[in-house]
Design a protein around this motif. Structure first.
Motif, mmCIF file in Angstrom:
data_model
loop_
_atom_site.group_PDB
_atom_site.id
_atom_site.type_symbol
_atom_site.label_atom_id
_atom_site.label_comp_id
_atom_site.label_asym_id
_atom_site.label_seq_id
_atom_site.Cartn_x
_atom_site.Cartn_y
_atom_site.Cartn_z
ATOM 1 N N ALA A 177 48.018 39.548 43.783
ATOM 2 C CA ALA A 177 46.770 39.213 43.102
ATOM 3 C C ALA A 177 45.533 39.527 43.933
ATOM 4 O O ALA A 177 45.327 38.913 44.982
ATOM 5 C CB ALA A 177 46.777 37.727 42.744
ATOM 6 N N PRO A 178 44.703 40.442 43.465
ATOM 7 C CA PRO A 178 43.428 40.675 44.146
ATOM 8 C C PRO A 178 42.502 39.478 43.908
ATOM 9 O O PRO A 178 42.380 38.998 42.781
ATOM 10 C CB PRO A 178 42.859 41.921 43.466
ATOM 11 N N ASN A 179 41.871 39.002 44.967
ATOM 12 C CA ASN A 179 40.933 37.899 44.810
ATOM 13 C C ASN A 179 39.567 38.442 44.370
ATOM 14 O O ASN A 179 39.397 39.645 44.179
ATOM 15 C CB ASN A 179 40.845 37.066 46.092
ATOM 16 N N ALA A 181 43.005 27.371 39.029
ATOM 17 C CA ALA A 181 42.755 26.223 39.901
ATOM 18 C C ALA A 181 42.307 26.636 41.298
ATOM 19 O O ALA A 181 41.519 25.934 41.933
ATOM 20 C CB ALA A 181 44.009 25.354 39.990
ATOM 21 N N ALA A 182 42.777 27.780 41.773
ATOM 22 C CA ALA A 182 42.423 28.233 43.119
ATOM 23 C C ALA A 182 40.935 28.543 43.230
ATOM 24 O O ALA A 182 40.335 28.374 44.288
ATOM 25 C CB ALA A 182 43.247 29.460 43.494
ATOM 26 N N GLY A 183 40.336 29.029 42.145
ATOM 27 C CA GLY A 183 38.915 29.313 42.147
ATOM 28 C C GLY A 183 38.508 30.644 42.759
ATOM 29 O O GLY A 183 37.356 31.034 42.676
ATOM 30 N N ASP A 184 39.447 31.355 43.369
ATOM 31 C CA ASP A 184 39.155 32.637 44.018
ATOM 32 C C ASP A 184 39.575 33.836 43.180
ATOM 33 O O ASP A 184 39.551 34.967 43.661
ATOM 34 C CB ASP A 184 39.889 32.732 45.369
ATOM 35 N N PHE A 185 39.979 33.580 41.942
ATOM 36 C CA PHE A 185 40.518 34.648 41.098
ATOM 37 C C PHE A 185 39.816 34.712 39.739
ATOM 38 O O PHE A 185 40.435 35.069 38.740
ATOM 39 C CB PHE A 185 42.023 34.434 40.897
ATOM 40 N N THR A 186 38.521 34.402 39.687
ATOM 41 C CA THR A 186 37.828 34.375 38.396
ATOM 42 C C THR A 186 37.805 35.751 37.742
ATOM 43 O O THR A 186 37.974 35.859 36.528
ATOM 44 C CB THR A 186 36.399 33.817 38.536
ATOM 45 N N THR A 187 37.595 36.800 38.514
ATOM 46 C CA THR A 187 37.573 38.150 37.941
ATOM 47 C C THR A 187 38.955 38.531 37.434
ATOM 48 O O THR A 187 39.093 39.087 36.339
ATOM 49 C CB THR A 187 37.066 39.177 38.971
ATOM 50 N N LEU A 188 39.988 38.221 38.214
ATOM 51 C CA LEU A 188 41.356 38.523 37.790
ATOM 52 C C LEU A 188 41.692 37.779 36.501
ATOM 53 O O LEU A 188 42.237 38.368 35.562
ATOM 54 C CB LEU A 188 42.353 38.151 38.898
#
Length: 162
Positions: free
Chosen positions: A67-69, A37-44
């Motif tokens: 969590a790395p962004n 939901a945050a949208g900043d963690f697609t790679t993670l």
């Protein structure tokens, strides 16, 4: 009671109710759903799926995830990142190195000098000039509460001894 005091009190109550609702809404999602939901963690999230860790991070916990962004993952050369994602065992080691058992809030993290990850190795925690670093990566956001733990955001991916 003056109308202005009544209005101010009503606004404060409404604001408090919205804050509680927003807090409760955020808390109802687990670690994975919160990251999505945050949208900043697609790679993670992609890496977590590739390592088959989704069910684990949706589990009961509690877990603390450093969590790395996406910007953190962007610092890794594409070829290296692709090789890591292709090596499930290595990827699992790296991802679980970002997870500590329990709910470790920022107020607790700043009192620590290390923590043992679920991967088994310790991470170094350091507070310098009011900023918190985990293995040299800066913690850029803290205390993102989820239903099964808490997320602290890192500006870099941290790597275990392989």
């Amino acid at each position: 009671m003056k109308v202005s005091q009544l209005l101010t009190g009503s606004l404060l109550l409404a604001s408090l109710m919205l804050t509680v609702q927003a807090h409760n809404h955020k808390k109802s999602a687990d670690i994975v759903d919160t990251a999505v939901a945050a949208g900043d963690f697609t790679t993670l999230v992609t890496a977590v799926k590739a390592a088959d860790l989704v069910d684990t991070l949706k589990g009961e916990g509690p877990f603390t995830v450093f969590a790395p962004n996406d910007a953190a993952f962007a610092k890794i050369p594409a070829a290296d990142l692709n090789a890591l994602v292709a090596d499930k065992a290595a990827l699992t080691k790296v991802l679980t190195y970002h997870v500590v058992a329990g709910n470790v809030m920022a107020a607790d993290v700043v009192k620590m000098d290390s923590a043992t990850t679920v991967q088994g190795q310790d991470i170094a925690i350091e507070v310098k000039m009011g900023k918190v670093y985990v293995n040299g990566a800066e913690v850029i956001a803290t205390d993102i509460k989820t239903s099964n733990g808490v997320i602290h955001v890192l500006d870099s991916v941290i790597m275990p001894k392989m």
